[in-house]
Design a protein around this motif. Structure first.
Motif: not given
Length: 323
Positions: A18-35
């Motif tokens: 699926s075409p990607v229109y936008c992105l955002a990094f997310s760094f949550l408490p507990g060390g969860l790192e996501r895009l």
């Protein structure tokens, strides 16, 4: 002999390509790192940056997701057509709390002051509405009657100047860039640009910003430290016209552009020269974002780019300090 462009550290194929229109990094408490990737099919896909695999699929709506941001506790999305949804992060996922329906047909992305939990939302007739994170409208920015004809908003950038001076840069369809004082809701400076601005960003320490548009030129501008006046500084030429996104890295060393030609161009803030052209994408690049902190898997601040080809590329570029 010219150096070859570097390879991405990883390439993710978005779900169903699926075409990607936008992105955002997310760094949550507990060390969860996501895009998080906002996609054409109305989903936001959350990729775990330890495994680079989808960890969560968030169904937002039917329309493409044009923009999103993630705070420590909330996800805010913008769908094509002007629908904004505010989700609260829970132990089991995301719960939709509030919806803003602005009936706005354009592609201008919203921006936010996450500290004060306020959203800056584009609307027709040159208007910008300000909402809180509960979906309540608290103010609007409306040009004076004697202002030049501006057209619809095309791009926004929230800036927090020293001494609690919150400002909003707004690029308009007719080619104007306006600087709004959010304390007074007044326009304090105007700059006529060469084209309809498609994307704008600004680096506070550099005191310079850049504008991407449909031409083969990136315009560099400044904001005066004392009088906050907008001024055009110079033009940076690129080979192929059309830029969807310009984005500066927090350290002020480099900035990037994502082009209609699928190329990501990296520039030096010091010399304003092009450092490298990344040609990994096969269709237009829709978004380029920098992580606000190091991604532990690569021990580096990572740049991510997403495009209409359904690819998300991750890059480690010109990061010398990896202690």
């Amino acid at each position: 002999m010219a150096l070859l462009p570097p390879d991405p550290v990883y390439t993710i194929r978005n779900v169903d390509n699926s075409p990607v229109y936008c992105l955002a990094f997310s760094f949550l408490p507990g060390g969860l790192e996501r895009l998080l990737a906002g996609s054409k099919n109305g989903y936001v896909y959350a990729y775990n940056l330890q495994t680079n695999r989808v960890q969560q699929k968030i169904k937002v709506g039917q329309a493409p997701i044009l923009h999103l941001i993630h705070t420590n506790s909330q996800l805010i999305t913008q769908e094509k057509g002007g629908i904004y949804k505010i989700f609260t992060l829970t132990n089991s996922g995301y719960k939709e709390q509030h919806t803003i329906d602005n009936d706005y047909p354009g592609f201008c992305r919203f921006d936010a002051n996450t500290k004060l939990e306020t959203l800056f939302v584009p609307d027709r007739e040159s208007k910008i509405h300000i909402y809180n994170f509960s979906g309540e409208k608290i103010n609007s920015l409306v040009p004076e009657n004697d202002s030049p004809k501006l057209g619809d908003p095309m791009c926004l950038k929230y800036i927090e100047f020293p001494n609690d001076r919150p400002l909003l840069l707004v690029g308009y369809e007719a080619g104007w860039l306006l600087l709004w004082d959010l304390n007074t809701s007044q326009c304090i400076s105007k700059l006529q640009t060469k084209e309809c601005p498609m994307s704008v960003d600004f680096h506070l320490e550099q005191q310079r910003g850049m504008i991407g548009n449909a031409s083969d030129v990136i315009q560099i501008f400044s904001i005066g430290r004392k009088d906050l006046s907008l001024a055009h500084k110079l033009d940076v030429n690129i080979k192929n016209p059309g830029i969807n996104k310009v984005c500066t890295r927090n350290d002020g060393r480099v900035f990037a552009s994502g082009g209609w030609d699928g190329h990501i161009r990296i520039f030096s803030w010091f010399s304003l020269r092009q450092l490298v052209v990344l040609t990994e994408h096969r269709q237009a690049v829709q978004d380029v974002v920098y992580s606000t902190q190091k991604v532990s898997f690569w021990n580096a601040n990572i740049m991510a780019a997403g495009g209409l080809d359904g690819a998300i590329t991750l890059w480690d570029l010109y990061n010398n300090n990896k202690k």
